[in-house]
Design a protein around this motif. Structure first.
Motif, PDB file in Angstrom:
ATOM      1  N   TYR A   1       0.827  -1.197   0.000  1.00  0.00           N
ATOM      2  CA  TYR A   1       0.000   0.000   0.000  1.00  0.00           C
ATOM      3  C   TYR A   1       0.867   1.255   0.000  1.00  0.00           C
ATOM      4  O   TYR A   1       0.634   2.183  -0.774  1.00  0.00           O
ATOM      5  CB  TYR A   1      -0.935   0.001   1.212  1.00  0.00           C
ATOM      6  N   ARG A   2       1.873   1.288   0.874  1.00  0.00           N
ATOM      7  CA  ARG A   2       2.734   2.476   0.963  1.00  0.00           C
ATOM      8  C   ARG A   2       3.558   2.672  -0.298  1.00  0.00           C
ATOM      9  O   ARG A   2       3.780   3.798  -0.737  1.00  0.00           O
ATOM     10  CB  ARG A   2       3.632   2.378   2.193  1.00  0.00           C
TER      11      ARG A   2
ATOM     12  N   ARG B   1       1.136   3.943  -3.040  1.00  0.00           N
ATOM     13  CA  ARG B   1       0.813   5.349  -2.772  1.00  0.00           C
ATOM     14  C   ARG B   1       1.978   6.258  -3.169  1.00  0.00           C
ATOM     15  O   ARG B   1       1.767   7.314  -3.761  1.00  0.00           O
ATOM     16  CB  ARG B   1       0.471   5.528  -1.295  1.00  0.00           C
TER      17      ARG B   1
ATOM     18  N   TYR C   1       2.018   6.417  -7.065  1.00  0.00           N
ATOM     19  CA  TYR C   1       0.913   7.187  -7.639  1.00  0.00           C
ATOM     20  C   TYR C   1       0.991   8.675  -7.301  1.00  0.00           C
ATOM     21  O   TYR C   1       0.541   9.510  -8.081  1.00  0.00           O
ATOM     22  CB  TYR C   1      -0.438   6.613  -7.211  1.00  0.00           C
ATOM     23  N   SER C   2       1.560   9.003  -6.158  1.00  0.00           N
ATOM     24  CA  SER C   2       1.701  10.412  -5.786  1.00  0.00           C
ATOM     25  C   SER C   2       2.973  11.029  -6.378  1.00  0.00           C
ATOM     26  O   SER C   2       3.243  12.200  -6.170  1.00  0.00           O
ATOM     27  CB  SER C   2       1.722  10.566  -4.266  1.00  0.00           C
TER      28      SER C   2
END
Length: 142
Positions: free
Chosen positions: A31-32, A35, A38-39
């Motif tokens: 997840y991290r 993220r 994508y960021s």
């Protein structure tokens, strides 16, 4: 449910809990990392050869995931040794669950605050538990 010996079953549950912890940390890591990608905190070319470019949170989770294949390997070996030797009593089961609890605490600290003093203390407690478990199995062999 099968014909599993209840004493053996009592030791398999903490092993499964430890495996679930590894999967949970893997999901946090994924997840991290996702993220961060994508960021645009990190680009694929930045992490293609090394994980150093990942943001801190992603590295914490990745480091903890790696930890799940270090000291817990001794735990798995000791639980299997306890099953083989018949050292499956309440003390062994209690020590197994105590170790797993220490690993959950270690992982929680590692992927959140990463307070090194607290993390090291919890790690040390887990190692002491494994040493006592080793002694318990050795006594069962006598």
């Amino acid at each position: 449910m099968g014909n599993v010996n209840p004493a053996v079953s009592a030791l398999v549950w903490p092993m499964l809990a430890q495996v679930v912890l590894a999967f949970a940390v893997m999901l946090v890591m994924g997840y991290r990392r996702r993220r961060a990608l994508y960021s645009r905190e990190v680009r694929l070319k930045d992490i293609a050869l090394s994980g150093e470019a990942w943001p801190t949170g992603a590295r914490q989770a990745a480091n903890n995931f790696s930890n799940q294949f270090e000291v817990p390997v001794l735990f798995y070996a000791l639980v299997l040794a306890a099953i083989v030797t018949g050292a499956t009593g309440w003390l062994t089961v209690t020590l197994a669950w105590a170790f797993v609890a220490s690993r959950f605490a270690h992982s929680f600290v590692h992927v959140t605050s990463n307070d090194l003093r607290l993390r090291a203390a919890v790690f040390f407690v887990g190692c002491i538990i494994l040493m006592v478990l080793t002694g318990r199995i050795a006594v069962a062999l006598l």
